[in-house]
Design a protein around this motif. Sequence first.
Motif, PDB file in Angstrom:
ATOM      1  N   ILE A 232       0.833  -1.205   0.000  1.00  0.00           N
ATOM      2  CA  ILE A 232       0.000   0.000   0.000  1.00  0.00           C
ATOM      3  C   ILE A 232       0.867   1.254   0.000  1.00  0.00           C
ATOM      4  O   ILE A 232       0.658   2.178  -0.800  1.00  0.00           O
ATOM      5  CB  ILE A 232      -0.949  -0.004   1.215  1.00  0.00           C
ATOM      6  N   PHE A 233       1.859   1.312   0.879  1.00  0.00           N
ATOM      7  CA  PHE A 233       2.716   2.491   0.948  1.00  0.00           C
ATOM      8  C   PHE A 233       3.481   2.675  -0.358  1.00  0.00           C
ATOM      9  O   PHE A 233       3.564   3.790  -0.887  1.00  0.00           O
ATOM     10  CB  PHE A 233       3.692   2.370   2.123  1.00  0.00           C
ATOM     11  N   HIS A 234       4.044   1.590  -0.875  1.00  0.00           N
ATOM     12  CA  HIS A 234       4.835   1.709  -2.100  1.00  0.00           C
ATOM     13  C   HIS A 234       3.963   2.076  -3.292  1.00  0.00           C
ATOM     14  O   HIS A 234       4.339   2.912  -4.121  1.00  0.00           O
ATOM     15  CB  HIS A 234       5.576   0.403  -2.382  1.00  0.00           C
ATOM     16  N   THR A 235       2.788   1.460  -3.407  1.00  0.00           N
ATOM     17  CA  THR A 235       1.916   1.729  -4.547  1.00  0.00           C
ATOM     18  C   THR A 235       1.427   3.170  -4.537  1.00  0.00           C
ATOM     19  O   THR A 235       1.385   3.838  -5.584  1.00  0.00           O
ATOM     20  CB  THR A 235       0.717   0.763  -4.556  1.00  0.00           C
ATOM     21  N   MET A 236       1.068   3.678  -3.370  1.00  0.00           N
ATOM     22  CA  MET A 236       0.656   5.070  -3.286  1.00  0.00           C
ATOM     23  C   MET A 236       1.793   6.012  -3.684  1.00  0.00           C
ATOM     24  O   MET A 236       1.587   7.002  -4.384  1.00  0.00           O
ATOM     25  CB  MET A 236       0.175   5.394  -1.868  1.00  0.00           C
ATOM     26  N   GLU A 237       3.004   5.680  -3.248  1.00  0.00           N
ATOM     27  CA  GLU A 237       4.155   6.518  -3.618  1.00  0.00           C
ATOM     28  C   GLU A 237       4.441   6.425  -5.110  1.00  0.00           C
ATOM     29  O   GLU A 237       4.750   7.428  -5.763  1.00  0.00           O
ATOM     30  CB  GLU A 237       5.380   6.068  -2.815  1.00  0.00           C
ATOM     31  N   ARG A 238       4.269   5.236  -5.675  1.00  0.00           N
ATOM     32  CA  ARG A 238       4.526   5.064  -7.108  1.00  0.00           C
ATOM     33  C   ARG A 238       3.461   5.755  -7.949  1.00  0.00           C
ATOM     34  O   ARG A 238       3.756   6.294  -9.019  1.00  0.00           O
ATOM     35  CB  ARG A 238       4.584   3.576  -7.452  1.00  0.00           C
ATOM     36  N   ILE A 239       2.220   5.755  -7.475  1.00  0.00           N
ATOM     37  CA  ILE A 239       1.160   6.465  -8.176  1.00  0.00           C
ATOM     38  C   ILE A 239       1.493   7.954  -8.254  1.00  0.00           C
ATOM     39  O   ILE A 239       1.295   8.607  -9.278  1.00  0.00           O
ATOM     40  CB  ILE A 239      -0.194   6.239  -7.471  1.00  0.00           C
ATOM     41  N   GLY A 240       2.024   8.494  -7.145  1.00  0.00           N
ATOM     42  CA  GLY A 240       2.441   9.892  -7.153  1.00  0.00           C
ATOM     43  C   GLY A 240       3.548  10.154  -8.150  1.00  0.00           C
ATOM     44  O   GLY A 240       3.519  11.139  -8.899  1.00  0.00           O
ATOM     45  N   ARG A 241       4.529   9.254  -8.208  1.00  0.00           N
ATOM     46  CA  ARG A 241       5.623   9.428  -9.165  1.00  0.00           C
ATOM     47  C   ARG A 241       5.127   9.331 -10.599  1.00  0.00           C
ATOM     48  O   ARG A 241       5.607  10.035 -11.492  1.00  0.00           O
ATOM     49  CB  ARG A 241       6.703   8.367  -8.925  1.00  0.00           C
ATOM     50  N   THR A 242       4.164   8.448 -10.824  1.00  0.00           N
ATOM     51  CA  THR A 242       3.633   8.264 -12.171  1.00  0.00           C
ATOM     52  C   THR A 242       2.911   9.505 -12.671  1.00  0.00           C
ATOM     53  O   THR A 242       2.931   9.816 -13.863  1.00  0.00           O
ATOM     54  CB  THR A 242       2.671   7.061 -12.195  1.00  0.00           C
ATOM     55  N   GLY A 243       2.280  10.244 -11.754  1.00  0.00           N
ATOM     56  CA  GLY A 243       1.519  11.416 -12.162  1.00  0.00           C
ATOM     57  C   GLY A 243       2.303  12.703 -12.231  1.00  0.00           C
ATOM     58  O   GLY A 243       1.736  13.757 -12.547  1.00  0.00           O
ATOM     59  N   GLU A 244       3.601  12.640 -11.950  1.00  0.00           N
ATOM     60  CA  GLU A 244       4.397  13.871 -11.929  1.00  0.00           C
ATOM     61  C   GLU A 244       4.524  14.505 -13.305  1.00  0.00           C
ATOM     62  O   GLU A 244       4.598  15.727 -13.433  1.00  0.00           O
ATOM     63  CB  GLU A 244       5.798  13.575 -11.376  1.00  0.00           C
ATOM     64  N   ASN A 245       4.587  13.682 -14.348  1.00  0.00           N
ATOM     65  CA  ASN A 245       4.820  14.188 -15.712  1.00  0.00           C
ATOM     66  C   ASN A 245       3.663  13.764 -16.614  1.00  0.00           C
ATOM     67  O   ASN A 245       3.703  12.687 -17.223  1.00  0.00           O
ATOM     68  CB  ASN A 245       6.152  13.637 -16.255  1.00  0.00           C
ATOM     69  N   PRO A 246       2.621  14.585 -16.705  1.00  0.00           N
ATOM     70  CA  PRO A 246       1.399  14.168 -17.399  1.00  0.00           C
ATOM     71  C   PRO A 246       1.503  14.064 -18.908  1.00  0.00           C
ATOM     72  O   PRO A 246       0.548  13.648 -19.557  1.00  0.00           O
ATOM     73  CB  PRO A 246       0.395  15.261 -17.005  1.00  0.00           C
ATOM     74  N   PHE A 247       2.661  14.430 -19.498  1.00  0.00           N
ATOM     75  CA  PHE A 247       2.810  14.340 -20.952  1.00  0.00           C
ATOM     76  C   PHE A 247       3.871  13.316 -21.353  1.00  0.00           C
ATOM     77  O   PHE A 247       4.253  13.258 -22.521  1.00  0.00           O
ATOM     78  CB  PHE A 247       3.183  15.704 -21.540  1.00  0.00           C
TER      79      PHE A 247
END
Length: 351
Positions: free
Chosen positions: A293-308
């Motif tokens: 849970i902690f890692h997935t939430m952190e990875r979701i944040g990293r994934t959304g940093e660059n929307p293009f």
Amino acid sequence: MYTQKIYSARQLAQWTRYETMVFTAIITVWVAIFYFLDLKWFKIPWTPLALIGTAVAFVIGFQNNSAYGRIWEARKIWGGIVNTSRTFGMFVQDMLTNEHAKKPVAEAELLLEIKTLTYRHIAWMTALRHAMRAPKSWETTSNHRTNREWGMLPPEMESTLEEDMKPYISKNELKKIMGKDNKQTALLYEQSHHLRKLKERGMIWEFSFLELEAILQELFTLQGQSERIKNFPYPRQYATLNHFFMWVFVLLLPLALVPQFAEIGAALESSPAWVKDLFVWFSIPFYVIVAWIFHTMERIGRTGENPFEGTSNDVPISTIARGIEIDLRQNLGEPDDEIPKQFPAKRNTQF
């Protein structure tokens, strides 16, 4: 809807399966060491670990909120491009007339001018989406193993800008545009020069010219906003430290969790001796769930940093641009067999 949820859950499990295996290996090693070497003294209290976990949760929440803000802003910008593009197409068709022309032109020439302006706008969208897909050194999400193995690339990665712009502008103009650093800006300049020449010929009334120039100004604004998100990364001090903090918490968690389960097993008075002895192994699935849970939430944040960047979670600017092109060309009266189809979705994902 239920089937879609199952498919999404399966995709999420596949997307994080390598990390899940790492967490399983970590906790299995910790439990084995604790159980076979009888290291009951090797533990830390829950209080400091809870403080670390709370801090990590706050930082992850901040990162996710910031990343979502970048995604949502990018979506609003391209929503503005959709509306402004449709307005531009309508204005061009209705404002280019012979009403104020110094020398009236044939209807065919008038339609050709309308088509030229509309096609140049499509070329501008093409140049902009290619610029937004250009890789940056801080864009690393697409390099992740699970993203590479799916083999899902945006259309801009499968063709060149020059090839994509060929159908929309003349060879001389294409050569001129390709010589510029910022090709989308150069196309808007060309658009403005063309409108000025039409105004001088009287094909565009002066008030209409000002309205069309205001549309170009709005396109410049939307382009600049899109470029700002692309060229200004999410601050590294937040993204990098957050990633380290998450791993510190995940690696320290077994030192409190495993002894806790051993104590719970020892307190099971009515249970068989073997249950008390082996109860510590139940900490494995609980640890994997918490760490995941902690890692997935952190990875979701990293994934959304660059929307293009061009991953499956980004703003589908290719689909948006192609949708605008279809609208504009249909309203020019072109037959459907000459209009390109929408980019196909890959694994239920639009790009």
